[in-house]
Scaffold this motif. Structure first.
Motif, PDB file in Angstrom:
ATOM      1  N   PHE A   1       1.179  -0.965   0.091  1.00 45.91           N
ATOM      2  CA  PHE A   1      -0.029   0.058  -0.598  1.00 45.91           C
ATOM      3  C   PHE A   1       0.775   1.508   0.006  1.00 45.91           C
ATOM      4  O   PHE A   1       0.372   2.132  -1.033  1.00 45.91           O
ATOM      5  CB  PHE A   1      -0.727  -0.065   0.771  1.00 45.91           C
ATOM      6  N   GLU A   2       1.954   1.604   0.487  1.00 47.28           N
ATOM      7  CA  GLU A   2       2.245   3.000   1.123  1.00 47.28           C
ATOM      8  C   GLU A   2       3.552   2.825  -0.274  1.00 47.28           C
ATOM      9  O   GLU A   2       3.231   4.002  -0.946  1.00 47.28           O
ATOM     10  CB  GLU A   2       3.656   2.646   2.402  1.00 47.28           C
ATOM     11  N   ASN A   3       3.863   1.928  -0.720  1.00 48.16           N
ATOM     12  CA  ASN A   3       4.199   2.521  -1.893  1.00 48.16           C
ATOM     13  C   ASN A   3       3.267   2.559  -3.008  1.00 48.16           C
ATOM     14  O   ASN A   3       4.014   3.062  -3.570  1.00 48.16           O
ATOM     15  CB  ASN A   3       5.510   0.688  -2.372  1.00 48.16           C
ATOM     16  N   MET A   4       2.661   2.203  -3.329  1.00 50.17           N
ATOM     17  CA  MET A   4       1.537   2.000  -4.437  1.00 50.17           C
ATOM     18  C   MET A   4       0.869   3.620  -4.572  1.00 50.17           C
ATOM     19  O   MET A   4       0.841   4.186  -4.952  1.00 50.17           O
ATOM     20  CB  MET A   4       0.900   1.114  -4.196  1.00 50.17           C
ATOM     21  N   VAL A   5       0.660   3.849  -3.237  1.00 52.78           N
ATOM     22  CA  VAL A   5      -0.082   5.136  -2.795  1.00 52.78           C
ATOM     23  C   VAL A   5       1.062   6.285  -3.140  1.00 52.78           C
ATOM     24  O   VAL A   5       0.756   7.724  -3.294  1.00 52.78           O
ATOM     25  CB  VAL A   5      -0.341   6.138  -1.698  1.00 52.78           C
TER      26      VAL A   5
ATOM     27  N   PHE B   1      -4.042   4.074  -9.865  1.00 56.25           N
ATOM     28  CA  PHE B   1      -4.033   3.001  -9.934  1.00 56.25           C
ATOM     29  C   PHE B   1      -5.782   2.904  -8.167  1.00 56.25           C
ATOM     30  O   PHE B   1      -6.204   2.067  -8.790  1.00 56.25           O
ATOM     31  CB  PHE B   1      -3.213   1.672  -8.919  1.00 56.25           C
ATOM     32  N   CYS B   2      -5.561   3.338  -7.271  1.00 55.60           N
ATOM     33  CA  CYS B   2      -7.095   3.170  -6.686  1.00 55.60           C
ATOM     34  C   CYS B   2      -6.615   5.145  -6.230  1.00 55.60           C
ATOM     35  O   CYS B   2      -6.552   5.634  -5.987  1.00 55.60           O
ATOM     36  CB  CYS B   2      -6.805   2.013  -5.327  1.00 55.60           C
ATOM     37  N   PRO B   3      -8.329   4.852  -6.284  1.00 55.96           N
ATOM     38  CA  PRO B   3      -8.900   6.187  -5.794  1.00 55.96           C
ATOM     39  C   PRO B   3      -8.599   6.772  -4.845  1.00 55.96           C
ATOM     40  O   PRO B   3      -8.567   7.952  -4.151  1.00 55.96           O
ATOM     41  CB  PRO B   3     -10.371   6.720  -6.437  1.00 55.96           C
TER      42      PRO B   3
ATOM     43  N   ASN C   1      -4.867   8.246   0.818  1.00 58.06           N
ATOM     44  CA  ASN C   1      -4.221   7.487   1.361  1.00 58.06           C
ATOM     45  C   ASN C   1      -4.679   6.835   2.180  1.00 58.06           C
ATOM     46  O   ASN C   1      -4.344   6.970   3.110  1.00 58.06           O
ATOM     47  CB  ASN C   1      -2.308   8.886   2.464  1.00 58.06           C
ATOM     48  N   ARG C   2      -5.725   6.236   2.162  1.00 52.16           N
ATOM     49  CA  ARG C   2      -6.591   5.864   2.498  1.00 52.16           C
ATOM     50  C   ARG C   2      -6.746   4.580   2.309  1.00 52.16           C
ATOM     51  O   ARG C   2      -6.749   4.121   1.164  1.00 52.16           O
ATOM     52  CB  ARG C   2      -7.486   6.676   3.007  1.00 52.16           C
ATOM     53  N   LYS C   3      -7.043   2.878   2.797  1.00 50.71           N
ATOM     54  CA  LYS C   3      -7.022   2.370   3.047  1.00 50.71           C
ATOM     55  C   LYS C   3      -8.035   1.744   2.919  1.00 50.71           C
ATOM     56  O   LYS C   3      -9.104   2.485   3.186  1.00 50.71           O
ATOM     57  CB  LYS C   3      -6.308   0.853   4.320  1.00 50.71           C
ATOM     58  N   CYS C   4      -8.015   0.687   2.184  1.00 50.35           N
ATOM     59  CA  CYS C   4      -9.685   0.036   1.735  1.00 50.35           C
ATOM     60  C   CYS C   4     -10.198  -1.057   2.974  1.00 50.35           C
ATOM     61  O   CYS C   4     -11.105  -1.251   3.250  1.00 50.35           O
ATOM     62  CB  CYS C   4     -10.006  -1.112   0.134  1.00 50.35           C
ATOM     63  N   HIS C   5      -9.039  -1.253   3.568  1.00 45.10           N
ATOM     64  CA  HIS C   5      -9.162  -2.851   4.723  1.00 45.10           C
ATOM     65  C   HIS C   5      -8.606  -2.208   6.030  1.00 45.10           C
ATOM     66  O   HIS C   5      -7.408  -1.912   5.935  1.00 45.10           O
ATOM     67  CB  HIS C   5      -9.499  -4.082   5.007  1.00 45.10           C
ATOM     68  N   ASP C   6      -8.825  -2.321   7.152  1.00 46.04           N
ATOM     69  CA  ASP C   6      -8.416  -1.852   8.021  1.00 46.04           C
ATOM     70  C   ASP C   6      -6.958  -3.308   8.534  1.00 46.04           C
ATOM     71  O   ASP C   6      -7.250  -3.851   9.723  1.00 46.04           O
ATOM     72  CB  ASP C   6      -8.953  -1.014   9.411  1.00 46.04           C
TER      73      ASP C   6
END
Length: 141
Positions: free
Chosen positions: A37-41, A47-49, A54-59
């Motif tokens: 996640f951190e790298n993709m952000v 890639f992801c809205p 800087n918000r994850k889809c899952h906790d």
């Protein structure tokens, strides 16, 4: 946007990233790690809205985005079956204890928001293929 159009659009974006990483000589391990996640952000904002916030889809602490969407998710854009007066469009093939069927008006959709199964690195390693669509091939009914 229906499931199928999202699926095709996402597969294309995923392939572009993976093809670039393969061309750079990245190993399976390096490709999987790239999708943390951190790298993709930082490197793949489109890639992801949720990345823009800087918000994850899952906790979860260590979220891997290689399997954005889940190989256990099943869907059909024109509906799978009628349940009472509603139409079911998706479900979890493993009936994850952390998933549920959400009712939204006349529609029933699988709610995976509490399930983290496909986002663990170990799960990605077990199901890894350079072709995301191959991993996800059973999703479309």
């Amino acid at each position: 946007m229906g499931y199928s159009s999202w699926f095709d659009e996402h597969a294309k974006m995923h392939k572009e990233i993976v093809d670039r990483l393969v061309a750079e000589g990245k190993t399976k391990e390096e490709i999987i790690d790239y999708f943390e996640f951190e790298n993709m952000v930082e490197k793949e904002q489109d890639f992801c809205p949720l990345y823009k916030e800087n918000r994850k889809c899952h906790d979860m602490e260590k979220l891997n985005c290689y399997l954005c969407a889940c190989p256990n998710f099943r869907f059909k854009d024109d509906g799978i079956k009628k349940v009472d007066d509603k139409t079911q469009y998706s479900f979890c093939s493993i009936e994850s204890k952390d998933g549920r069927q959400g009712v939204y008006g006349e529609k029933i959709h699988q709610d995976c928001s509490k399930c983290t199964v496909p986002h663990h690195k170990s799960y990605v390693e077990k199901h890894f293929d350079l072709d995301w669509k191959k991993i996800m091939q059973e999703c479309i009914l």
